[in-house]
Design an enzyme around this catalytic site. Structure first.
Site, short mmCIF file in Angstrom:
data_model
loop_
_atom_site.label_atom_id
_atom_site.label_comp_id
_atom_site.label_asym_id
_atom_site.label_seq_id
_atom_site.Cartn_x
_atom_site.Cartn_y
_atom_site.Cartn_z
N HIS A 203 0.81 -1.23 0.00
CA HIS A 203 0.00 0.00 0.00
C HIS A 203 0.84 1.28 0.00
O HIS A 203 0.37 2.33 0.40
CB HIS A 203 -0.96 0.01 1.18
CG HIS A 203 -1.85 -1.20 1.24
ND1 HIS A 203 -2.73 -1.52 0.22
CD2 HIS A 203 -1.98 -2.17 2.19
CE1 HIS A 203 -3.38 -2.63 0.55
NE2 HIS A 203 -2.94 -3.05 1.72
N HIS A 230 -4.89 -0.79 7.48
CA HIS A 230 -4.67 -1.16 6.08
C HIS A 230 -3.35 -1.89 5.85
O HIS A 230 -3.33 -2.96 5.24
CB HIS A 230 -4.75 0.09 5.21
CG HIS A 230 -5.07 -0.17 3.77
ND1 HIS A 230 -6.00 -1.10 3.37
CD2 HIS A 230 -4.59 0.40 2.63
CE1 HIS A 230 -6.10 -1.10 2.05
NE2 HIS A 230 -5.25 -0.21 1.57
#
Length: 368
Positions: A203, A230
């Site tokens: 990410h 995340h």
């Protein structure tokens, strides 16, 4: 009927009243690691829980145990069944009941709550199963809202709906922040799912567009701490603004290490050969705003060649964090790795976060 439970609400708004402990959890799921995380959380006896997205992972229930496709429709786009399995949500609720039946839990959506259905319906489970104070905070959406916990004003933001400066969420955020009275709620905390500052390969710069749209506003109104998930690991940043160390910037903390089925992230973007290409980490919502750094140790590069100076501590372990606000100046942040189940549960990372608003007052320039 359920058993009878007792429930303690949050302290009233006051610069001298704070929750005893705020547990911060991201990317929890429903695995053995999730169980260890919640066992540790309950041992730390929080008075408030912040869940920063990716709660049950019900959308992965029909995949091959997390080892195949990350989503069912990614692998089988023409299949009639879509990404949700409601019994998984029910099981997750029963799993969380010993904690959230007695402690307030505030949530914000993650990408695993998107759960696309027929007729382009998304976020149905998230919107139906969780009640958040949207209306009370002037928001027209459960994806972004704010609330007070004693002397803390908490802003929960949505990364998977419009976050641009021309959008409704940005307008709401500016109005909400403008109403904050630091004499009443000295601490200002924000949370959303995908991190802006992240030195892991996973990410990496994925939500750079959101940072470019919103970071200046959070900086202007002196947000103290930002929580995200995340990335399935732990990382704490030094105070930073626009990738530059800044004593007036927030302390960004990533706690996407709750215990999900997708395992922990171990590769850093600055490790040899681990820098992702700009096309590797595509956001599930919004545009792509990847950039090369224009100054500093990473000048002219997409990735740093060493741990960035704004990255203070990082570790690839499951765990959770605890924020203890002591007064209007000092807060203690502790991160607890899950391996503490086998020995004395000492924090894996711990710092005092100090507010110094007087040193970050705007400077007025007078021309004579």
């Amino acid at each position: 009927m359920s058993e009878e439970h007792s429930f303690e609400t949050m302290p009233p708004v006051s610069p001298n009243m704070y929750p005893s402990r705020i547990a911060v959890i991201g990317d929890l799921g429903l695995t053995s690691n999730s169980s260890t995380t919640i066992d540790h959380v309950m041992r730390n006896d929080p008075s408030l829980v912040l869940m920063v997205g990716d709660l049950s992972y019900a959308n992965q229930y029909l995949t091959t145990g997390g080892k195949g496709a990350s989503c069912f429709s990614c692998e089988f786009p023409d299949a009639p069944i879509r990404e949700t399995y409601q019994p998984r949500w029910d099981g997750w609720g029963r799993f969380m009941e010993p904690l959230i039946s007695r402690v307030p839990m505030m949530v914000v959506e993650g990408n695993h709550e998107i759960e696309p259905q027929v007729a382009e319906i998304t976020f149905k489970s998230y919107s139906t199963r969780f009640a958040v104070p949207s209306e009370e905070s002037g928001s027209n959406s459960s994806f972004y809202y704010s609330f007070n916990a004693g002397g803390i004003h908490v802003v929960m933001l949505g990364a998977y709906i419009d976050y641009n400066q021309t959008g409704i969420q940005y307008t709401w955020l500016k109005e909400d922040l403008s109403r904050v009275d630091h004499n009443i709620t000295p601490w200002l905390v924000a949370a959303w799912h995908p991190p802006w500052y992240n030195s892991y390969s996973s990410h990496y710069q994925e939500f750079e567009c959101m940072r470019q749209e919103m970071e200046a506003l959070l900086y202007e109104y002196k947000v103290d701490i930002v929580f995200s998930g995340h990335v399935h690991a732990y990382e704490r940043m030094n105070r930073v603004y626009n990738y530059t160390l800044d004593p007036c910037g927030p302390v960004y903390i990533t706690v996407g290490d709750g215990g999900n089925i997708e395992q922990v992230d171990v590769d850093h973007a600055d490790d040899p050969g681990k820098c992702p290409s700009p096309g590797d980490n595509m956001p599930e919502f919004g545009g792509v705003c990847h950039l090369n750094f224009s100054s500093g140790p990473a000048k002219g590069k997409f990735c740093w060649s060493r741990q960035p100076e704004w990255s203070a501590y990082r570790e690839s372990s499951f765990g959770h964090g605890v924020l203890e606000v002591i007064n209007s100046t000092y807060a203690l942040w502790s991160w607890h790795r899950n391996q503490g189940a086998y020995k004395e549960d000492e924090p894996g990372d711990q710092i005092f976060i100090v507010r110094q608003p007087e040193s970050c007052m705007p400077v007025l320039k007078v021309t004579l």
